[in-house]
Motif scaffolding. Structure first.
Motif, PDB file in Angstrom:
ATOM      1  N   ILE A  38      -2.860  -4.398  -5.142  1.00 30.79           N
ATOM      2  CA  ILE A  38      -2.219  -5.055  -4.612  1.00 30.79           C
ATOM      3  C   ILE A  38      -0.379  -4.512  -4.568  1.00 30.79           C
ATOM      4  N   ILE A  39      -0.010  -4.431  -6.071  1.00 34.01           N
ATOM      5  CA  ILE A  39       0.725  -4.206  -6.424  1.00 34.01           C
ATOM      6  C   ILE A  39       1.716  -2.883  -5.556  1.00 34.01           C
ATOM      7  N   ASN A  40       0.664  -1.789  -5.461  1.00 30.19           N
ATOM      8  CA  ASN A  40       0.725  -0.501  -5.375  1.00 30.19           C
ATOM      9  C   ASN A  40       0.578  -0.516  -3.937  1.00 30.19           C
ATOM     10  N   VAL A  41       0.027  -1.048  -3.088  1.00 32.21           N
ATOM     11  CA  VAL A  41       0.023  -2.354  -1.469  1.00 32.21           C
ATOM     12  C   VAL A  41       1.186  -2.849  -1.109  1.00 32.21           C
ATOM     13  N   ILE A  42       1.574  -3.233  -2.045  1.00 25.05           N
ATOM     14  CA  ILE A  42       2.990  -3.286  -1.860  1.00 25.05           C
ATOM     15  C   ILE A  42       3.660  -2.642  -2.286  1.00 25.05           C
ATOM     16  N   THR A  43       3.863  -1.770  -2.495  1.00 23.68           N
ATOM     17  CA  THR A  43       5.095  -0.605  -3.054  1.00 23.68           C
ATOM     18  C   THR A  43       4.933   0.619  -2.261  1.00 23.68           C
ATOM     19  N   LEU A  44       3.606   0.314  -1.635  1.00 20.88           N
ATOM     20  CA  LEU A  44       3.821   1.501  -1.189  1.00 20.88           C
ATOM     21  C   LEU A  44       3.955   1.721   0.826  1.00 20.88           C
ATOM     22  N   GLY A  45       3.071   0.540   0.793  1.00 26.84           N
ATOM     23  CA  GLY A  45       4.062  -0.384   1.750  1.00 26.84           C
ATOM     24  C   GLY A  45       5.617  -0.951   2.028  1.00 26.84           C
ATOM     25  N   CYS A  46       6.370  -1.440   1.080  1.00 27.71           N
ATOM     26  CA  CYS A  46       7.551  -1.175   2.128  1.00 27.71           C
ATOM     27  C   CYS A  46       8.184   0.295   2.044  1.00 27.71           C
ATOM     28  N   SER A  47       7.670   1.136   1.264  1.00 24.70           N
ATOM     29  CA  SER A  47       8.165   2.558   1.808  1.00 24.70           C
ATOM     30  C   SER A  47       8.233   3.286   3.102  1.00 24.70           C
ATOM     31  N   ARG A 163      -4.435   2.969  -2.024  1.00 23.70           N
ATOM     32  CA  ARG A 163      -3.494   1.830  -1.211  1.00 23.70           C
ATOM     33  C   ARG A 163      -3.496   1.895   0.360  1.00 23.70           C
ATOM     34  N   ALA A 164      -3.592   4.385   0.361  1.00 22.58           N
ATOM     35  CA  ALA A 164      -2.965   4.288   1.451  1.00 22.58           C
ATOM     36  C   ALA A 164      -3.962   4.011   2.914  1.00 22.58           C
ATOM     37  N   VAL A 165      -4.787   3.852   2.601  1.00 26.08           N
ATOM     38  CA  VAL A 165      -5.721   3.845   3.910  1.00 26.08           C
ATOM     39  C   VAL A 165      -5.342   1.842   4.563  1.00 26.08           C
ATOM     40  N   ILE A 166      -5.365   0.730   2.875  1.00 21.39           N
ATOM     41  CA  ILE A 166      -4.680  -0.313   3.161  1.00 21.39           C
ATOM     42  C   ILE A 166      -3.202  -0.655   4.392  1.00 21.39           C
ATOM     43  N   VAL A 167      -2.594   0.720   3.597  1.00 20.82           N
ATOM     44  CA  VAL A 167      -1.224   0.704   4.176  1.00 20.82           C
ATOM     45  C   VAL A 167      -1.560   0.801   4.936  1.00 20.82           C
ATOM     46  N   THR A 168      -2.030   1.900   6.696  1.00 20.92           N
ATOM     47  CA  THR A 168      -2.088   2.777   7.203  1.00 20.92           C
ATOM     48  C   THR A 168      -2.310   1.856   7.755  1.00 20.92           C
ATOM     49  N   GLN A 169      -3.884   1.223   8.003  1.00 20.50           N
ATOM     50  CA  GLN A 169      -4.460   0.015   8.748  1.00 20.50           C
ATOM     51  C   GLN A 169      -4.525  -1.362   8.464  1.00 20.50           C
ATOM     52  N   ILE A 170      -3.982  -1.654   7.470  1.00 18.88           N
ATOM     53  CA  ILE A 170      -3.407  -2.796   8.407  1.00 18.88           C
ATOM     54  C   ILE A 170      -1.972  -3.077   7.382  1.00 18.88           C
ATOM     55  N   PHE A 171      -0.866  -3.136   6.645  1.00 20.72           N
ATOM     56  CA  PHE A 171       0.080  -3.173   6.970  1.00 20.72           C
ATOM     57  C   PHE A 171       1.076  -2.740   7.333  1.00 20.72           C
ATOM     58  N   VAL A 172       1.096  -1.475   7.711  1.00 16.78           N
ATOM     59  CA  VAL A 172       1.795  -0.657   9.170  1.00 16.78           C
ATOM     60  C   VAL A 172       2.008  -1.726   9.928  1.00 16.78           C
ATOM     61  N   PRO A 173       0.442  -1.392  10.423  1.00 20.71           N
ATOM     62  CA  PRO A 173       0.342  -2.646  12.432  1.00 20.71           C
ATOM     63  C   PRO A 173       0.911  -4.072  11.745  1.00 20.71           C
ATOM     64  N   ILE A 198       4.011  -9.899  -6.005  1.00 24.83           N
ATOM     65  CA  ILE A 198       4.486  -9.268  -7.229  1.00 24.83           C
ATOM     66  C   ILE A 198       4.007  -9.987  -8.045  1.00 24.83           C
ATOM     67  N   VAL A 199       4.975 -10.776  -8.206  1.00 23.81           N
ATOM     68  CA  VAL A 199       5.112 -12.506  -9.389  1.00 23.81           C
ATOM     69  C   VAL A 199       3.887 -12.441 -10.286  1.00 23.81           C
ATOM     70  N   VAL A 200       2.866 -12.726  -9.031  1.00 24.74           N
ATOM     71  CA  VAL A 200       2.013 -13.085  -8.722  1.00 24.74           C
ATOM     72  C   VAL A 200       0.626 -12.322 -10.047  1.00 24.74           C
ATOM     73  N   CYS A 201       0.821 -11.100  -9.749  1.00 23.63           N
ATOM     74  CA  CYS A 201       0.215 -10.151 -10.120  1.00 23.63           C
ATOM     75  C   CYS A 201       0.150  -9.630 -11.331  1.00 23.63           C
ATOM     76  N   GLY A 202       1.627  -9.816 -11.867  1.00 32.93           N
ATOM     77  CA  GLY A 202       2.619  -9.708 -12.238  1.00 32.93           C
ATOM     78  C   GLY A 202       2.023 -11.067 -13.674  1.00 32.93           C
ATOM     79  N   ALA A 203       1.419 -12.065 -13.877  1.00 33.29           N
ATOM     80  CA  ALA A 203       0.783 -13.319 -14.030  1.00 33.29           C
ATOM     81  C   ALA A 203       0.036 -12.923 -14.709  1.00 33.29           C
ATOM     82  N   ALA A 204      -0.735 -11.938 -13.468  1.00 32.42           N
ATOM     83  CA  ALA A 204      -2.532 -11.804 -14.149  1.00 32.42           C
ATOM     84  C   ALA A 204      -2.315 -10.552 -15.009  1.00 32.42           C
ATOM     85  N   PHE A 205      -1.458 -10.162 -15.916  1.00 32.00           N
ATOM     86  CA  PHE A 205      -1.247  -9.072 -16.191  1.00 32.00           C
ATOM     87  C   PHE A 205      -0.906  -9.903 -17.719  1.00 32.00           C
TER      88      PHE A 205
END
Length: 441
Positions: A38-47, A163-173, A198-205
């Motif tokens: 999820i963190i990787n999807v968000i970071t790549l999605g922001c880009s 992450r790339a498929v999730i970002v291009t097929q879901i995040f970008v649209p 990201i905060v929630v995911c970080g708490a899972a670490f």
């Protein structure tokens, strides 16, 4: 509190194997993998979102394309260039807290961007502040997965990087829809809210099981000093081999019993056979640069990333220039992304096979990647160019999966954070240098 050195032995927990806490290779580790994904999807999605946002920003700010594009270039470069800073912070406060703080900084940067009225201001809020925040979750999403897995480390790393498929097929649209519905300011505001995940995911670490049963040496002087309880042993980066972080199990469970039965420096020496002179891990371990194999590996990554993004940036324009329609050219890029995702899972599976040498697998895949790029100009029709695009995506996936794992093979898990931070920095430099140079060529 002080006490003379004694000869009383210190019992060492059975969960320490060869000087480290045993990786669970499953269980909560899969929650960690999902959180890292999820963190990787968000970071790549922001880009990627900046590419979608570019047209709206051009229309609003009425600035040149090159000036407006600086927002994106700064945002892409800053997280990588701040790799050593992210490593430094993580070593100081732990990967859980560093990830949470990074998520908050990212959200602050993105939400602040909705109130700016110039390209320069947005370059600071979106480019620098949000980029700085993302560097810590990005680094820790790699390190924590490696901490939680050993036998399945490569596969787990691969899954967290799909992450790339999730970002291009879901995040970008989705982002395109948000811009159309709420304007670019509203879309960026919502993106800032999304980044709070990201905060929630970080708490899972959370720390590896057994982390709270350990104490860390506080002082390197054996004269009249004892081991005191570490208040912030809440991250697995400290659960590394004893000869680096010098962790021993508590002799008794409760704090009261611990205080009445302190562990002396002499005890620690006798138990671990490790000199008492080396106690606290530095905030950044410069000894990684004394390992020639690591230095060569890091330099190879620098060379790789000079041209790593070039096919994604220029494949469409090159295909159109040789007479291929834009629709077909876009299909080539989509195929690259899909086969890259498939390659990540494939290399993740192969990298965990005992009969396969990971370094040979990595080197061979990059040789094939270079060969695909080298022969590409020889073909000018749709079918061979499409095949080569797919092969590039497939073979280049090895770097997504194997980089962190090979660093662990070379240096050990305890130095992954520092070493990967340096690799991130070199990737950032080469990503800044590469596209302009290739564009001129």
């Amino acid at each position: 509190m002080t006490e003379e050195c004694s000869d009383k032995p210190v019992p060492v927990s059975k969960s320490i194997r060869r000087g480290k806490v045993e990786a669970p290779d499953g269980g909560w580790g899969w929650v960690v993998v999902f959180s890292a994904l999820i963190i990787n999807v968000i970071t790549l999605g922001c880009s990627y979102s900046l590419g979608v946002l570019h047209v709206s920003l051009l229309d609003y700010f009425q600035e040149s394309r090159s000036k407006t594009a600086r927002i994106g270039s700064i945002f892409v470069a800053v997280p990588l260039l701040c790799g050593p800073i992210a490593s430094f912070v993580t070593n100081r406060i732990g990967f859980r807290k560093a990830t949470i703080i990074g998520g908050l900084i990212t959200a602050i940067g993105l939400i602040s961007s909705t109130f700016v009225n110039s390209v320069e201001a947005m370059a600071v809020t979106y480019g620098f502040i949000a980029g700085l925040g993302i560097s810590m979750p990005y680094l820790n999403s790699i390190v924590v997965v490696a901490m939680y897995f050993e036998k399945k480390r490569t596969l787990a790393t691969g899954i967290s990087r799909c992450r790339a498929v999730i970002v291009t097929q879901i995040f970008v649209p989705l982002y395109q829809y948000l811009i159309m519905s709420y304007s670019w300011r509203g879309a960026v505001m919502i993106l800032g809210a999304i980044s709070l995940n990201i905060v929630v995911c970080g708490a899972a670490f959370k720390p590896l099981e057994g982390a709270k049963e350990y104490i860390k040496v506080q002082d390197s002087d054996c004269d009249d000093k004892i081991f005191t309880e570490q208040d912030h042993v809440d991250h697995a980066i400290e659960l590394t081999p004893i000869d680096e972080d010098f962790l021993v199990s508590k002799s008794l469970k409760s704090k009261d019993n611990y205080k009445s039965n302190p562990v002396s420096c002499h005890d620690f020496r006798e138990t671990t056979k490790t000199p008492c002179k080396q106690m606290n891990k530095p905030l950044f371990d410069i000894s990684i640069f004394t390992n020639v194999r690591y230095v060569m590996f890091a330099l190879s990554g620098f060379i790789l990333y000079i041209g790593y993004d070039v096919p994604y940036l220029f494949y469409v324009s090159r295909a159109i220039s040789i007479g291929i329609t834009q629709e077909r050219a876009m299909f080539m890029v989509d195929l690259m992304i899909y086969l890259n995702t498939l390659g990540i899972l494939l290399f993740g599976f192969l990298g965990d096979r005992k009969q396969i040498n990971r370094r040979y697998l990595y080197s061979g895949s990059l040789l094939l990647t270079g060969a695909v790029v080298a022969v590409n100009p020889l073909f000018t029709t749709f079918l061979p160019c499409t095949i080569l695009a797919g092969l590039f995506g497939l073979f280049s996936a090895s770097t997504e999966v194997l980089t962190s794992v090979i660093i662990v093979d070379i240096l050990g898990i305890g130095k992954l954070s520092d070493a990967y931070g340096v690799v991130m920095f070199l990737q950032g430099v080469s990503s800044l240098v590469g596209p302009p140079v290739v564009g001129k060529l």
